[in-house]
Design a protein around this motif. Structure first.
Motif, mmCIF file in Angstrom:
data_model
loop_
_atom_site.group_PDB
_atom_site.id
_atom_site.type_symbol
_atom_site.label_atom_id
_atom_site.label_comp_id
_atom_site.label_asym_id
_atom_site.label_seq_id
_atom_site.Cartn_x
_atom_site.Cartn_y
_atom_site.Cartn_z
ATOM 1 N N ASN A 108 0.855 -1.142 -0.162
ATOM 2 C CA ASN A 108 0.109 0.262 0.130
ATOM 3 C C ASN A 108 0.824 1.261 -0.077
ATOM 4 O OD1 ASN A 108 -0.009 1.653 2.623
ATOM 5 N ND2 ASN A 108 -0.190 -0.451 3.446
ATOM 6 N N ASP B 57 -5.932 -2.652 -6.097
ATOM 7 C CA ASP B 57 -6.402 -2.383 -4.788
ATOM 8 C C ASP B 57 -5.441 -2.414 -3.752
ATOM 9 O OD1 ASP B 57 -9.143 -1.332 -5.462
ATOM 10 O OD2 ASP B 57 -9.654 -3.660 -5.694
ATOM 11 N N GLN C 205 -8.297 4.656 -9.242
ATOM 12 C CA GLN C 205 -9.829 4.508 -9.513
ATOM 13 C C GLN C 205 -10.164 3.535 -10.777
ATOM 14 O OE1 GLN C 205 -12.286 7.948 -8.806
ATOM 15 N NE2 GLN C 205 -13.846 6.605 -7.898
ATOM 16 N N GLU D 30 -6.452 7.859 -5.419
ATOM 17 C CA GLU D 30 -7.879 7.467 -5.835
ATOM 18 C C GLU D 30 -7.690 8.177 -7.562
ATOM 19 O OE1 GLU D 30 -12.578 8.793 -5.476
ATOM 20 O OE2 GLU D 30 -11.227 9.602 -4.053
#
Length: 294
Positions: free
Chosen positions: A130, A290, A285, A281
């Motif tokens: 992440n 993810d 997106q 985002e």
């Protein structure tokens, strides 16, 4: 991305084709590899943005290729950073040609800087993390390593991060083109891993990587490899603890620092979290990529 201006602070890096590289990697070496190094189908490249689990996956693949045995090499010698070793002269085209199969390399290259004539030829293992934990880890990395000139606060580093003035320039600029190629099936032989999944199940990840590489290893070897790739095991292993990487004072740079997931929450301010979340985002997106933040 434009070339760096004369007064732009790249924290000890320099730009190669729009991307910030440590100065021990030369533009000449990258160009030579791109024009002259031909991959074999049996080659393996571990492709990561910095601080996304590179060292762990190096150790895992190295051990899998050697049936769970560490042997005489530390894993960064067994799975060399191709552009670095080519830049320093530790590897050249003749030495690369003489290496037995399967050759295995690490690289932080974006697609347009892949250090060979064709990124489609070898087997590719991607590992991502992440972006918020990656940012915090990159802060400590660039503050602790002698190759960089940064010695400021997290807040100061965050400004550099948002301006793409850090190693490899941009998490987003690295991931977006590789993910697109992976998702579209342009990478003929590729595996995409997430660091958070790997540290939740080291043994399962070792099995997944082994199967991807077509290795026929026993459950016992897979178990031993997984256990050897935990942070505590690697810190206790002189051939995997990276103690040979030094800071500017010649001391251990603590390359293996903390690991884990979710530590970013105690570092990011609310305003920083909002700004970085917006950038995440905007970039990802609708792409299907993810991240796990805990």
């Amino acid at each position: 991305m434009a070339e760096a201006s004369a007064n732009q602070d790249l924290l000890g890096c320099h730009r190669v084709e729009g991307v910030n590289y440590p100065k021990f990697i030369t533009a000449e070496a990258v160009k030579k590899l791109q024009s002259s190094f031909e991959c074999r189908d049996s080659d393996i490249f571990l492709l990561t943005h910095p601080k996304c689990g590179t060292t762990m996956i190096q150790q895992m693949v190295y051990l899998l290729l050697h049936k769970g045995e560490q042997q005489d090499l530390h894993m960064m010698a067994g799975v060399p950073w191709l552009e670095k070793e080519f830049s320093t002269g530790q590897l050249d085209l003749d030495k690369l040609e003489a290496m037995p199969a399967p050759r295995c390399f690490k690289s932080h290259a974006s697609p347009h800087l892949f250090p060979a004539t064709d990124w489609r030829a070898p087997r590719l293992i991607f590992i991502t993390r992440n972006p918020k934990d990656t940012a915090v880890s990159l802060y400590h990395h660039m503050k602790n390593k002698g190759a960089f000139t940064f010695d400021g606060t997290w807040g100061e580093f965050f400004e550099h991060l948002m301006a793409d003035n850090v190693e490899s320039s941009s998490f987003f600029g690295w991931h977006a083109p590789w993910w697109q190629r992976y998702k579209e099936g342009q990478c003929k032989h590729a595996l995409w891993l997430h660091y958070e999944d790997a540290i939740a199940d080291y043994v399962g990840t070792a099995r997944k990587v082994s199967e991807f590489l077509g290795l026929e290893l026993s459950d016992d070897i897979i178990q031993r490899v997984g256990e050897a790739c935990t942070l505590s095991a690697m810190k206790a292993n002189p051939k995997a603890n990276c103690s040979w990487i030094k800071n500017s004072n010649g001391k251990d740079a603590e390359h293996l620092r903390k690991g884990g997931a979710g530590g970013w929450r105690s570092v990011f301010t609310v305003e920083q979290d909002d700004a970085y979340s917006q950038r995440i985002e905007e970039c990802f997106q609708g792409t299907g990529l993810d991240f796990k933040y805990e």
